[in-house]
Write a protein that holds these residues in place. Structure first.
Motif, PDB file in Angstrom:
ATOM      1  N   ASN A  62       1.013  -1.257  -0.120  1.00  0.00           N
ATOM      2  CA  ASN A  62      -0.481  -0.535   0.389  1.00  0.00           C
ATOM      3  C   ASN A  62       0.984   1.507   0.131  1.00  0.00           C
ATOM      4  O   ASN A  62       1.678   0.816   0.179  1.00  0.00           O
ATOM      5  CB  ASN A  62      -0.993   0.151   1.085  1.00  0.00           C
ATOM      6  CG  ASN A  62      -0.140  -0.248   2.481  1.00  0.00           C
ATOM      7  OD1 ASN A  62       0.946  -0.035   2.617  1.00  0.00           O
ATOM      8  ND2 ASN A  62      -1.280  -1.058   3.351  1.00  0.00           N
ATOM      9  N   LEU A  63       0.077   2.652  -0.278  1.00  0.00           N
ATOM     10  CA  LEU A  63       0.734   3.319  -0.389  1.00  0.00           C
ATOM     11  C   LEU A  63       1.570   4.117   1.287  1.00  0.00           C
ATOM     12  O   LEU A  63       0.616   3.594   1.970  1.00  0.00           O
ATOM     13  CB  LEU A  63      -0.165   5.062  -0.777  1.00  0.00           C
ATOM     14  CG  LEU A  63       0.177   4.380  -2.462  1.00  0.00           C
ATOM     15  CD1 LEU A  63      -1.132   5.519  -2.700  1.00  0.00           C
ATOM     16  CD2 LEU A  63       0.979   4.558  -3.405  1.00  0.00           C
ATOM     17  N   VAL A  64       1.688   5.335   1.894  1.00  0.00           N
ATOM     18  CA  VAL A  64       3.095   5.920   2.563  1.00  0.00           C
ATOM     19  C   VAL A  64       1.234   6.056   3.416  1.00  0.00           C
ATOM     20  O   VAL A  64       0.977   6.323   4.767  1.00  0.00           O
ATOM     21  CB  VAL A  64       3.836   6.373   2.760  1.00  0.00           C
ATOM     22  CG1 VAL A  64       3.654   8.238   3.782  1.00  0.00           C
ATOM     23  CG2 VAL A  64       4.981   6.001   1.932  1.00  0.00           C
ATOM     24  N   ARG A  65       0.513   6.808   3.416  1.00  0.00           N
ATOM     25  CA  ARG A  65      -0.445   7.016   3.945  1.00  0.00           C
ATOM     26  C   ARG A  65      -1.373   6.492   3.707  1.00  0.00           C
ATOM     27  O   ARG A  65      -1.908   6.591   5.232  1.00  0.00           O
ATOM     28  CB  ARG A  65      -1.201   8.454   2.454  1.00  0.00           C
ATOM     29  CG  ARG A  65      -1.895   8.157   1.224  1.00  0.00           C
ATOM     30  CD  ARG A  65      -3.026   9.301   1.315  1.00  0.00           C
ATOM     31  NE  ARG A  65      -3.628   8.849  -0.222  1.00  0.00           N
ATOM     32  CZ  ARG A  65      -2.715   8.988  -1.583  1.00  0.00           C
ATOM     33  NH1 ARG A  65      -1.866   8.989  -1.606  1.00  0.00           N
ATOM     34  NH2 ARG A  65      -3.690   8.492  -2.786  1.00  0.00           N
ATOM     35  N   GLU A  66      -1.503   5.332   3.466  1.00  0.00           N
ATOM     36  CA  GLU A  66      -2.305   3.835   3.824  1.00  0.00           C
ATOM     37  C   GLU A  66      -1.584   3.543   4.795  1.00  0.00           C
ATOM     38  O   GLU A  66      -2.481   2.573   5.569  1.00  0.00           O
ATOM     39  CB  GLU A  66      -2.614   2.961   2.501  1.00  0.00           C
ATOM     40  CG  GLU A  66      -3.728   3.713   1.370  1.00  0.00           C
ATOM     41  CD  GLU A  66      -3.219   2.841   0.199  1.00  0.00           C
ATOM     42  OE1 GLU A  66      -4.423   3.240  -0.940  1.00  0.00           O
ATOM     43  OE2 GLU A  66      -2.594   1.968  -0.711  1.00  0.00           O
ATOM     44  N   ALA A  67      -0.908   3.066   4.713  1.00  0.00           N
ATOM     45  CA  ALA A  67       0.101   2.794   5.817  1.00  0.00           C
ATOM     46  C   ALA A  67      -0.022   3.411   6.895  1.00  0.00           C
ATOM     47  O   ALA A  67      -0.208   2.594   8.040  1.00  0.00           O
ATOM     48  CB  ALA A  67       1.401   2.140   5.388  1.00  0.00           C
ATOM     49  N   VAL A  68       0.263   4.606   7.252  1.00  0.00           N
ATOM     50  CA  VAL A  68       0.151   5.739   8.032  1.00  0.00           C
ATOM     51  C   VAL A  68      -0.946   5.259   8.396  1.00  0.00           C
ATOM     52  O   VAL A  68      -1.686   5.100  10.048  1.00  0.00           O
ATOM     53  CB  VAL A  68       0.686   6.737   7.853  1.00  0.00           C
ATOM     54  CG1 VAL A  68       0.352   7.381   9.111  1.00  0.00           C
ATOM     55  CG2 VAL A  68       2.345   7.075   7.282  1.00  0.00           C
ATOM     56  N   ALA A  69      -2.320   4.947   7.781  1.00  0.00           N
ATOM     57  CA  ALA A  69      -3.925   5.620   8.035  1.00  0.00           C
ATOM     58  C   ALA A  69      -3.936   4.279   8.868  1.00  0.00           C
ATOM     59  O   ALA A  69      -4.690   3.735  10.262  1.00  0.00           O
ATOM     60  CB  ALA A  69      -4.517   5.566   7.863  1.00  0.00           C
ATOM     61  N   GLN A  70      -3.821   2.787   8.222  1.00  0.00           N
ATOM     62  CA  GLN A  70      -3.494   1.925   8.970  1.00  0.00           C
ATOM     63  C   GLN A  70      -2.721   1.645  10.493  1.00  0.00           C
ATOM     64  O   GLN A  70      -3.720   1.295  11.911  1.00  0.00           O
ATOM     65  CB  GLN A  70      -2.773   0.662   8.443  1.00  0.00           C
ATOM     66  CG  GLN A  70      -3.200  -0.695   8.848  1.00  0.00           C
ATOM     67  CD  GLN A  70      -2.622  -1.527   7.948  1.00  0.00           C
ATOM     68  OE1 GLN A  70      -0.985  -2.203   8.253  1.00  0.00           O
ATOM     69  NE2 GLN A  70      -3.149  -2.446   7.163  1.00  0.00           N
ATOM     70  N   LEU A  71      -1.497   1.804  10.793  1.00  0.00           N
ATOM     71  CA  LEU A  71      -1.053   2.632  12.144  1.00  0.00           C
ATOM     72  C   LEU A  71      -1.957   3.201  13.043  1.00  0.00           C
ATOM     73  O   LEU A  71      -1.825   2.777  14.395  1.00  0.00           O
ATOM     74  CB  LEU A  71       0.182   3.011  11.957  1.00  0.00           C
ATOM     75  CG  LEU A  71       1.255   1.741  11.243  1.00  0.00           C
ATOM     76  CD1 LEU A  71       1.938   2.467  11.379  1.00  0.00           C
ATOM     77  CD2 LEU A  71       1.161   0.904  12.029  1.00  0.00           C
ATOM     78  N   TYR A  72      -2.700   3.895  12.340  1.00  0.00           N
ATOM     79  CA  TYR A  72      -3.262   5.329  13.901  1.00  0.00           C
ATOM     80  C   TYR A  72      -4.755   4.731  13.623  1.00  0.00           C
ATOM     81  O   TYR A  72      -4.553   5.159  15.182  1.00  0.00           O
ATOM     82  CB  TYR A  72      -3.324   6.564  12.440  1.00  0.00           C
ATOM     83  CG  TYR A  72      -4.239   7.500  13.240  1.00  0.00           C
ATOM     84  CD1 TYR A  72      -3.148   8.544  13.624  1.00  0.00           C
ATOM     85  CD2 TYR A  72      -5.677   7.627  13.166  1.00  0.00           C
ATOM     86  CE1 TYR A  72      -4.651   9.570  14.940  1.00  0.00           C
ATOM     87  CE2 TYR A  72      -6.204   8.397  13.438  1.00  0.00           C
ATOM     88  CZ  TYR A  72      -5.344   9.424  14.626  1.00  0.00           C
ATOM     89  OH  TYR A  72      -6.887  10.617  15.241  1.00  0.00           O
ATOM     90  N   LYS A  73      -4.905   3.869  12.879  1.00  0.00           N
ATOM     91  CA  LYS A  73      -5.941   3.165  13.308  1.00  0.00           C
ATOM     92  C   LYS A  73      -6.387   2.367  14.634  1.00  0.00           C
ATOM     93  O   LYS A  73      -6.882   2.250  15.259  1.00  0.00           O
ATOM     94  CB  LYS A  73      -6.729   2.276  12.538  1.00  0.00           C
ATOM     95  CG  LYS A  73      -8.725   1.924  12.242  1.00  0.00           C
ATOM     96  CD  LYS A  73      -8.559   1.195  11.803  1.00  0.00           C
ATOM     97  CE  LYS A  73     -10.530   0.509  11.236  1.00  0.00           C
ATOM     98  NZ  LYS A  73     -10.601  -0.327  10.141  1.00  0.00           N
ATOM     99  N   GLU A  74      -4.849   1.283  14.372  1.00  0.00           N
ATOM    100  CA  GLU A  74      -5.032   0.444  15.744  1.00  0.00           C
ATOM    101  C   GLU A  74      -4.124   1.779  17.180  1.00  0.00           C
ATOM    102  O   GLU A  74      -4.251   1.151  17.816  1.00  0.00           O
ATOM    103  CB  GLU A  74      -3.187  -0.123  15.866  1.00  0.00           C
ATOM    104  CG  GLU A  74      -3.695  -0.878  13.947  1.00  0.00           C
ATOM    105  CD  GLU A  74      -2.419  -1.922  13.472  1.00  0.00           C
ATOM    106  OE1 GLU A  74      -1.492  -1.902  14.204  1.00  0.00           O
ATOM    107  OE2 GLU A  74      -2.332  -2.636  12.281  1.00  0.00           O
ATOM    108  N   GLY A  75      -4.194   2.314  16.690  1.00  0.00           N
ATOM    109  CA  GLY A  75      -3.927   3.502  17.953  1.00  0.00           C
ATOM    110  C   GLY A  75      -2.276   3.780  18.288  1.00  0.00           C
ATOM    111  O   GLY A  75      -1.658   2.028  18.155  1.00  0.00           O
TER     112      GLY A  75
END
Length: 298
Positions: A62-75
């Protein structure tokens, strides 16, 4: 006459009166390697979120923003899940590769004294031997780290203890030593290039008027670039092989074929996240090399 790059002397083996190896001198390279890696541990801690972002890109393309969003969602509580293995490995890694490389170089030095091979070749051969040992010692650490960093394992393997218990239940090739072959290739080639070029490159830079510290730093950075760029796809393969526990498994060739198809047969997609990894590697190895060489000079 042994071919030695300018400014570089073939390491001599100090001996005591009884003809044995001076233990303090023999252990010095291990101590210097451990110290230089320990001092760069803070870099690992600070850049771990970046590394974890890249890992998710390697895993899911995935793209950087998608990976960052994934980590942000995990908390934030899970952001540093998986950081313990690299922190532990960092110091052990420097101790092993620098110390063992020096030990192997001393064992190979008679070949240089007999004018059979050049100093650079000896350095590279010792580095390749170090890479083989490194793969055997640190594959389990990398395996545990990759399992912990995979968000898909959070529910069924929530703790380090649960991960270790699960991997112990598997065979060695499926458990702790999953992806051993690509790791062996990556580490052997990488260490061979690093130790083969580090000193000649530093000497060349020194001849251009650069200070020893700057020359060592640039040498470490340049070597990291030369190693990381072509070997990055192997790191992607290793991450994908090691992130899951159980499942259908498969060997390196099968997993590579599946990965290549999943990336739509495009090299560009294989290198997603590569720029961040290479930048991090350049900084880390530039600092580590400069500290190690400075300790050696003093």
């Amino acid at each position: 006459m042994l071919l030695v790059p300018a400014g570089r002397k073939m390491p001599r083996i100090p001996v005591e009166n009884n003809g044995g190896l001076d233990l303090s001198t023999w252990l010095r390279s291990y101590m210097y390697g451990g110290t230089s890696s320990l001092l760069t541990t803070m870099t690992t801690l600070v850049t771990f979120p970046v590394y974890k972002t890249v890992f998710r890109q390697q895993l899911h393309s995935n793209l950087v923003r998608e990976a960052v969003a994934q980590l942000y969602k995990e908390g934030p509580r899970k952001l540093y899940r998986g950081v313990l293995p690299p922190l532990l490995v960092k110091t052990l890694h420097g101790t092993l590769i620098f110390g063992l490389q020096d030990t192997l170089l001393r064992q190979l030095s008679p070949l240089g004294e007999a004018s059979l091979v050049s100093c650079t070749t000896l350095q590279a051969l010792a580095g390749m031997g170090t890479g083989m040992v490194e793969a055997v010692v640190f594959t389990p650490f990398e395996r545990v780290q990759n399992v912990l960093q995979n968000g898909g394992n959070d529910n069924r393997l929530p703790t380090l203890r649960s991960v270790l218990a699960r991997l112990r239940a598997e065979s060695l090739s499926s458990g702790f030593y999953r992806a051993m072959l690509p790791l062996l290739v990556r580490n052997t080639l990488g260490n061979g290039v690093y130790f083969g070029l580090k000193d000649p490159m530093r000497a060349t830079l020194g001849e251009q008027g650069l200070s020893p510290g700057v020359a060592s730093f640039i040498s470490g950075m340049a070597n990291a670039m030369l190693i990381s760029l072509p070997l990055y796809p192997l790191s992607v393969l290793i991450a994908n092989m090691q992130a899951e526990v159980g499942g259908k498994g498969g060997g390196a060739r099968q997993c590579w074929a599946e990965l290549w198809e999943a990336r739509q047969r495009k090299v560009r997609l294989l290198y997603r996240g590569g720029s961040l990894v290479i930048l991090r590697s350049c900084l880390t190895w530039g600092i580590t090399t400069a500290i190690y060489d400075r300790l050696g000079r003093h």
